[in-house]
Write a protein that holds these residues in place. Sequence first.
Motif, PDB file in Angstrom:
ATOM      1  N   VAL A 100       0.849  -1.181   0.000  1.00 19.56           N
ATOM      2  CA  VAL A 100       0.000   0.000   0.000  1.00 19.56           C
ATOM      3  C   VAL A 100       0.887   1.235   0.000  1.00 19.56           C
ATOM      4  O   VAL A 100       1.799   1.369   0.810  1.00 19.56           O
ATOM      5  N   ASP A 101       0.631   2.117  -0.939  1.00 20.95           N
ATOM      6  CA  ASP A 101       1.395   3.352  -1.100  1.00 20.95           C
ATOM      7  C   ASP A 101       0.648   4.459  -0.362  1.00 20.95           C
ATOM      8  O   ASP A 101      -0.316   5.026  -0.885  1.00 20.95           O
ATOM      9  N   THR A 102       1.077   4.750   0.862  1.00 24.23           N
ATOM     10  CA  THR A 102       0.386   5.753   1.672  1.00 24.23           C
ATOM     11  C   THR A 102       1.345   6.376   2.672  1.00 24.23           C
ATOM     12  O   THR A 102       2.316   5.743   3.100  1.00 24.23           O
ATOM     13  N   MET A 103       1.045   7.620   3.048  1.00 28.34           N
ATOM     14  CA  MET A 103       1.803   8.311   4.093  1.00 28.34           C
ATOM     15  C   MET A 103       1.038   8.343   5.408  1.00 28.34           C
ATOM     16  O   MET A 103       1.517   8.934   6.383  1.00 28.34           O
ATOM     17  N   ARG A 104      -0.133   7.743   5.452  1.00 29.21           N
ATOM     18  CA  ARG A 104      -1.004   7.848   6.630  1.00 29.21           C
ATOM     19  C   ARG A 104      -1.098   6.509   7.350  1.00 29.21           C
ATOM     20  O   ARG A 104      -1.453   5.480   6.744  1.00 29.21           O
ATOM     21  N   ALA A 105      -0.865   6.525   8.657  1.00 29.00           N
ATOM     22  CA  ALA A 105      -0.946   5.303   9.442  1.00 29.00           C
ATOM     23  C   ALA A 105      -2.339   4.678   9.425  1.00 29.00           C
ATOM     24  O   ALA A 105      -2.450   3.455   9.307  1.00 29.00           O
ATOM     25  N   PRO A 106      -3.433   5.465   9.557  1.00 29.42           N
ATOM     26  CA  PRO A 106      -4.748   4.825   9.522  1.00 29.42           C
ATOM     27  C   PRO A 106      -5.033   4.124   8.197  1.00 29.42           C
ATOM     28  O   PRO A 106      -5.685   3.076   8.173  1.00 29.42           O
ATOM     29  N   VAL A 107      -4.545   4.674   7.089  1.00 29.74           N
ATOM     30  CA  VAL A 107      -4.726   4.024   5.798  1.00 29.74           C
ATOM     31  C   VAL A 107      -3.877   2.757   5.739  1.00 29.74           C
ATOM     32  O   VAL A 107      -4.333   1.703   5.265  1.00 29.74           O
ATOM     33  N   ALA A 108      -2.653   2.843   6.225  1.00 26.26           N
ATOM     34  CA  ALA A 108      -1.796   1.653   6.250  1.00 26.26           C
ATOM     35  C   ALA A 108      -2.428   0.551   7.086  1.00 26.26           C
ATOM     36  O   ALA A 108      -2.434  -0.626   6.693  1.00 26.26           O
ATOM     37  N   ARG A 109      -2.976   0.926   8.230  1.00 28.70           N
ATOM     38  CA  ARG A 109      -3.608  -0.072   9.102  1.00 28.70           C
ATOM     39  C   ARG A 109      -4.781  -0.757   8.399  1.00 28.70           C
ATOM     40  O   ARG A 109      -4.887  -1.989   8.401  1.00 28.70           O
ATOM     41  N   ARG A 110      -5.658   0.041   7.799  1.00 30.18           N
ATOM     42  CA  ARG A 110      -6.827  -0.542   7.142  1.00 30.18           C
ATOM     43  C   ARG A 110      -6.401  -1.366   5.924  1.00 30.18           C
ATOM     44  O   ARG A 110      -7.018  -2.398   5.623  1.00 30.18           O
ATOM     45  N   ALA A 111      -5.362  -0.926   5.239  1.00 31.32           N
ATOM     46  CA  ALA A 111      -4.874  -1.665   4.077  1.00 31.32           C
ATOM     47  C   ALA A 111      -4.310  -3.024   4.484  1.00 31.32           C
ATOM     48  O   ALA A 111      -4.547  -4.031   3.808  1.00 31.32           O
ATOM     49  N   VAL A 112      -3.555  -3.054   5.580  1.00 28.85           N
ATOM     50  CA  VAL A 112      -3.015  -4.328   6.061  1.00 28.85           C
ATOM     51  C   VAL A 112      -4.157  -5.252   6.481  1.00 28.85           C
ATOM     52  O   VAL A 112      -4.145  -6.462   6.196  1.00 28.85           O
ATOM     53  N   GLU A 113      -5.163  -4.701   7.122  1.00 30.54           N
ATOM     54  CA  GLU A 113      -6.334  -5.503   7.482  1.00 30.54           C
ATOM     55  C   GLU A 113      -7.024  -6.058   6.237  1.00 30.54           C
ATOM     56  O   GLU A 113      -7.587  -7.164   6.265  1.00 30.54           O
ATOM     57  N   ALA A 114      -6.972  -5.303   5.150  1.00 33.18           N
ATOM     58  CA  ALA A 114      -7.619  -5.708   3.902  1.00 33.18           C
ATOM     59  C   ALA A 114      -6.790  -6.690   3.091  1.00 33.18           C
ATOM     60  O   ALA A 114      -7.297  -7.266   2.122  1.00 33.18           O
ATOM     61  N   GLY A 115      -5.518  -6.865   3.454  1.00 33.33           N
ATOM     62  CA  GLY A 115      -4.689  -7.838   2.755  1.00 33.33           C
ATOM     63  C   GLY A 115      -3.336  -7.368   2.281  1.00 33.33           C
ATOM     64  O   GLY A 115      -2.555  -8.169   1.742  1.00 33.33           O
ATOM     65  N   ALA A 116      -2.997  -6.086   2.435  1.00 34.43           N
ATOM     66  CA  ALA A 116      -1.662  -5.617   2.069  1.00 34.43           C
ATOM     67  C   ALA A 116      -0.619  -6.200   3.023  1.00 34.43           C
ATOM     68  O   ALA A 116      -0.891  -6.372   4.216  1.00 34.43           O
ATOM     69  N   VAL A 117       0.568  -6.480   2.498  1.00 30.94           N
ATOM     70  CA  VAL A 117       1.618  -7.066   3.325  1.00 30.94           C
ATOM     71  C   VAL A 117       2.885  -6.210   3.352  1.00 30.94           C
ATOM     72  O   VAL A 117       3.868  -6.578   4.005  1.00 30.94           O
ATOM     73  N   ILE A 118       2.875  -5.085   2.644  1.00 37.92           N
ATOM     74  CA  ILE A 118       3.998  -4.141   2.625  1.00 37.92           C
ATOM     75  C   ILE A 118       3.422  -2.738   2.761  1.00 37.92           C
ATOM     76  O   ILE A 118       2.383  -2.438   2.173  1.00 37.92           O
ATOM     77  N   VAL A 119       4.107  -1.883   3.512  1.00 41.88           N
ATOM     78  CA  VAL A 119       3.749  -0.468   3.578  1.00 41.88           C
ATOM     79  C   VAL A 119       4.826   0.325   2.844  1.00 41.88           C
ATOM     80  O   VAL A 119       6.009   0.249   3.193  1.00 41.88           O
ATOM     81  N   ASN A 120       4.416   1.062   1.822  1.00 40.76           N
ATOM     82  CA  ASN A 120       5.309   1.903   1.037  1.00 40.76           C
ATOM     83  C   ASN A 120       5.007   3.357   1.382  1.00 40.76           C
ATOM     84  O   ASN A 120       4.012   3.916   0.924  1.00 40.76           O
ATOM     85  N   ASP A 121       5.857   3.944   2.201  1.00 40.34           N
ATOM     86  CA  ASP A 121       5.624   5.294   2.725  1.00 40.34           C
ATOM     87  C   ASP A 121       6.618   6.253   2.092  1.00 40.34           C
ATOM     88  O   ASP A 121       7.796   6.274   2.463  1.00 40.34           O
ATOM     89  N   VAL A 122       6.147   7.054   1.128  1.00 34.61           N
ATOM     90  CA  VAL A 122       7.070   7.952   0.434  1.00 34.61           C
ATOM     91  C   VAL A 122       7.653   9.013   1.355  1.00 34.61           C
ATOM     92  O   VAL A 122       8.677   9.620   1.039  1.00 34.61           O
TER      93      VAL A 122
END
Length: 296
Positions: A100-122
């Motif tokens: 998930v390409d995001t700078m926001r922790a709440p988006v990263a959290r929801r994305a991981v819950e949805a199935g993302a396994v990597i956080v890409n924080d620019v």
Amino acid sequence: MAVLATRPNRRVTGLPELDRCAVMGVVNVTPDSFSDGGRYFEPDAAIAHGLELLEVGVDYLDIGGESTRPGALRVPIEEELRRVVPVIEALAREGATISVDTMRAPVARRAVEAGAVIVNDVSGGQADPEMIPFVASAQVPYILMHWRGHSVDMNSRAVYGDVVAEVRYELSEHVERAVDGGIALDRIILDPGLGFAKNAAHDWALVGHLDALHSLGRPLLIGPSRKRFLGRLLAGPDGEPRPAPDRDVATIALAALVAAHGAWGVRVHAAAEAIDAVRVAAAVGDPQYASRAEDR
């Protein structure tokens, strides 16, 4: 923190170790991407595009809902969630390995819950103070990019004495902060941030000196795809940069070069061509790779 490596590191805890440079396909769920002009803004279109990328063999899908093109304004968090979560859920069900390409922790959290396994924080943890604690608790791989500020004014921050030395130093500082915040060093991937607070000369200097960045000891993700510095190199007789969609051949050439110089991964739009390019680079660097590929 001084971490030195004599050879490029391609090992990331939580991800398979490939025998070639990884290819990360881009899925922009935005209406204003510089590269595709919002072509995949609607969820169905984004999901279909992700499936196409999987079909050609990408290793990872990088799904983002906030444009980071120069001058872009931020979108509300609710809108970013609305854009990416359904796409991540659908593609995760299809077996995609998702970043998930995001700078926001709440988006990263929801994305991981949805199935993302990597956080890409620019932003490398600078845009949201809760990002590093979240990634540490989630224990997922973290792509930490060199960043000096948001898109709206990042071009004004492209001031360096020695861009390679300064980017290397700033990345090392951010790695130390991430590790101090609880992220395991062996889960961190570094991205020099081509085009982010950098002009064309800065970008060329960075891709020409990957050895300096490899010395930080962490795998490198390089994102040259359709970037401005390629458009300017390929400008026509009138001096106008080549349009973004027409920069793919140059992107693939650069993908092959950085793969040959030890990059862990390349983040691209033209995924099928990039897969061919990194396979060629792997065969040139390791003749046994070609033999193994023939046996598959």
